[in-house]
Design a protein around this motif. Structure first.
Motif, PDB file in Angstrom:
ATOM      1  N   THR A  49       6.357 -49.529   5.426  1.00 46.86           N
ATOM      2  CA  THR A  49       7.601 -48.823   5.101  1.00 46.86           C
ATOM      3  C   THR A  49       8.158 -49.330   3.778  1.00 46.86           C
ATOM      4  OG1 THR A  49       8.143 -48.485   7.431  1.00 46.86           O
ATOM      5  CG2 THR A  49       9.942 -48.305   5.862  1.00 46.86           C
ATOM      6  N   LEU A  50       8.556 -48.385   2.928  1.00 50.28           N
ATOM      7  CA  LEU A  50       9.146 -48.681   1.631  1.00 50.28           C
ATOM      8  C   LEU A  50      10.642 -48.385   1.694  1.00 50.28           C
ATOM      9  CD1 LEU A  50       8.333 -49.521  -1.308  1.00 50.28           C
ATOM     10  CD2 LEU A  50       8.345 -47.070  -1.838  1.00 50.28           C
ATOM     11  N   VAL A  51      11.457 -49.377   1.298  1.00 51.43           N
ATOM     12  CA  VAL A  51      12.913 -49.261   1.338  1.00 51.43           C
ATOM     13  C   VAL A  51      13.454 -49.268  -0.086  1.00 51.43           C
ATOM     14  CG1 VAL A  51      15.054 -50.358   2.111  1.00 51.43           C
ATOM     15  CG2 VAL A  51      13.023 -50.447   3.570  1.00 51.43           C
ATOM     16  N   ARG A  52      14.284 -48.272  -0.401  1.00 53.49           N
ATOM     17  CA  ARG A  52      14.995 -48.241  -1.678  1.00 53.49           C
ATOM     18  C   ARG A  52      16.450 -47.893  -1.400  1.00 53.49           C
ATOM     19  NH1 ARG A  52      12.198 -44.455  -5.969  1.00 53.49           N
ATOM     20  NH2 ARG A  52      13.722 -45.502  -7.311  1.00 53.49           N
ATOM     21  N   GLU A  53      17.351 -48.605  -2.057  1.00 53.37           N
ATOM     22  CA  GLU A  53      18.777 -48.343  -1.876  1.00 53.37           C
ATOM     23  C   GLU A  53      19.092 -46.901  -2.244  1.00 53.37           C
ATOM     24  OE1 GLU A  53      21.940 -49.485  -0.238  1.00 53.37           O
ATOM     25  OE2 GLU A  53      21.045 -51.301  -1.089  1.00 53.37           O
ATOM     26  N   GLY A  54      19.772 -46.184  -1.346  1.00 56.92           N
ATOM     27  CA  GLY A  54      20.169 -44.811  -1.608  1.00 56.92           C
ATOM     28  C   GLY A  54      19.109 -43.781  -1.311  1.00 56.92           C
ATOM     29  N   HIS A  55      17.932 -44.214  -0.824  1.00 54.71           N
ATOM     30  CA  HIS A  55      16.842 -43.301  -0.498  1.00 54.71           C
ATOM     31  C   HIS A  55      16.465 -43.439   0.974  1.00 54.71           C
ATOM     32  CE1 HIS A  55      16.466 -43.665  -4.867  1.00 54.71           C
ATOM     33  NE2 HIS A  55      15.745 -42.551  -4.866  1.00 54.71           N
ATOM     34  N   ARG A  56      15.914 -42.388   1.529  1.00 57.62           N
ATOM     35  CA  ARG A  56      15.396 -42.452   2.880  1.00 57.62           C
ATOM     36  C   ARG A  56      14.156 -43.353   2.896  1.00 57.62           C
ATOM     37  NH1 ARG A  56      15.629 -39.565   7.651  1.00 57.62           N
ATOM     38  NH2 ARG A  56      13.687 -39.414   8.853  1.00 57.62           N
TER      39      ARG A  56
END
Length: 375
Positions: A238-245
């Motif tokens: 899983t890839l997490v980016r602030e402001g993105h799903r």
């Protein structure tokens, strides 16, 4: 016998079951609630791993800190009777203070009063990304539930100082990466009764990767757990980016290059998939420094101390280990090892932990048994 009275945490509207917060909903002796932190500089000169655990049905709280510099591992461990104040995360010289939940924590270890050169630190851990749930982890031995854990992982930075051996190591924001994991549930604790299920449902092989990676603008979490024949029992990319799903990057497959004659990884490529165009992604892994959790940190099969074991009131221990001599720690290779690593993905460089354990048979890797190693 002490009276069973409300504890300070009972003041808050956080109860999940009709019990005091002093008690957990299960009577299983293996109930636990703990954390682990990884902090390291980007050159791999220092790797600090620390954690704290509570074992409510055993009445134990314990903590540890292990620092690798060069070939020396400095360890501090402490254990005590579990008290009523569950918000007091300290035991012996080790403490964790939650300054702002999910955002900022303070990590401290006091020096030994009789040895000012002993390991100590005072570090602020700061989150750079939201916490991410890991897959609900369940394992059974036959029909018996042996592990059920709820975990979250988070990546960030850190600042402060570490002192050891008369040297001060500056923990500088931007030059160090820090990850952490929080978990609770039921997990085997040493001393568990043995019987037919263990005998008849023994493990032929276990293959594990747990890898939180921090890039400048994103956080990636990869988990795989496989049986001897390669059957996948736990999976996460899983890839997490602030402001993105959050983006799921498929079914990770790892090609690991081991040091000859061992199962010690030197580098790896983890194959992922971009969900938008189905194009392959390659996560490169370069190991910088390694710390076996079975040496000093209390993880199985440690032979001098393991989590949750009663050591008596006010117990603490400090020691140093020479990691240049594998013969001095023959069981370390049969425990999980945490590797500080440099990662590459789509032209970006990041830093994180490549936690790996491979024991027994693992057909996809060509390992045939517990004594099988890389050519």
């Amino acid at each position: 016998m002490a009276e069973d009275r409300p504890v300070p945490l009972d003041e808050y509207p956080i109860h999940q079951v009709p019990l005091s917060m002093k008690h957990v909903a299960t009577g299983d002796r293996n109930a636990y609630d703990r954390c682990i932190f990884h902090l390291f500089d980007h050159e791999g000169r220092a790797l600090l791993i620390l954690g704290l655990g509570v074992y409510p049905n055993l009445g134990v709280i314990d903590a540890y800190a292990t620092l690798r510099t060069g070939d020396t591992l400095h360890a501090v461990r402490a254990s005590d009777a579990l008290g009523d104040d569950r918000m007091n995360l300290s035991v012996g010289p080790l403490s964790i203070t939650v300054d702002e939940p999910l955002r900022r924590l303070r990590l401290r270890c006091a020096a030994d009063p009789g040895d000012p050169d002993s390991l100590s630190y005072d570090i602020t851990w700061s989150a750079d990304f939201p916490a991410l749930w890991e897959p609900h982890h369940i394992q059974r031995r036959g029909d018996r539930l042996s592990l059920e854990g709820r975990r979250f992982v988070q990546a960030g930075g850190c600042s402060g100082q570490i002192r050891v051996g008369g040297e001060e190591i500056a923990v500088t924001a931007g030059e160090w990466t820090a990850t952490r994991d929080r978990s609770w549930g039921v997990r085997p604790i040493p001393g568990e009764e043995r019987g037919r299920l263990e005998e008849e449902f023994g493990t032929e092989g276990f293959h594990w990767i747990w890898s939180p990676v921090r890039f400048d603008d994103r956080f990636l979490m990869v988990i795989t757990q496989e049986d001897a024949d390669g059957h996948r029992t736990l999976n996460e990319a899983t890839l997490v980016r602030e402001g993105h799903r959050d983006r799921q990057l498929g079914w990770p497959q790892a090609d690991i290059t081991y040091r000859s004659g061992t199962r010690h990884p030197e580098r790896a490529v983890i194959h992922l998939v971009d969900p938008d165009d189905r194009k392959p992604l390659e996560l490169g892994v370069e190991v910088l420094a390694s710390l076996p959790l079975a040496v000093g940190a209390g993880y199985p099969p440690a032979d001098d101390w393991q989590h949750g074991t009663w050591q008596g009131r006010g117990w603490s221990d400090r020691r140093a280990y020479d990691l240049s001599d594998p013969a001095a720690h023959p069981m370390a290779a049969y425990g999980v090892i945490d590797h500080a690593a440099r990662f590459t993905l789509n032209g970006q460089t990041g830093y994180g932990i490549f936690e790996h354990g491979s024991f027994g048979r693992h057909d996809p890797s060509g390992f045939t048994g517990f004594d099988s190693v890389a050519p």
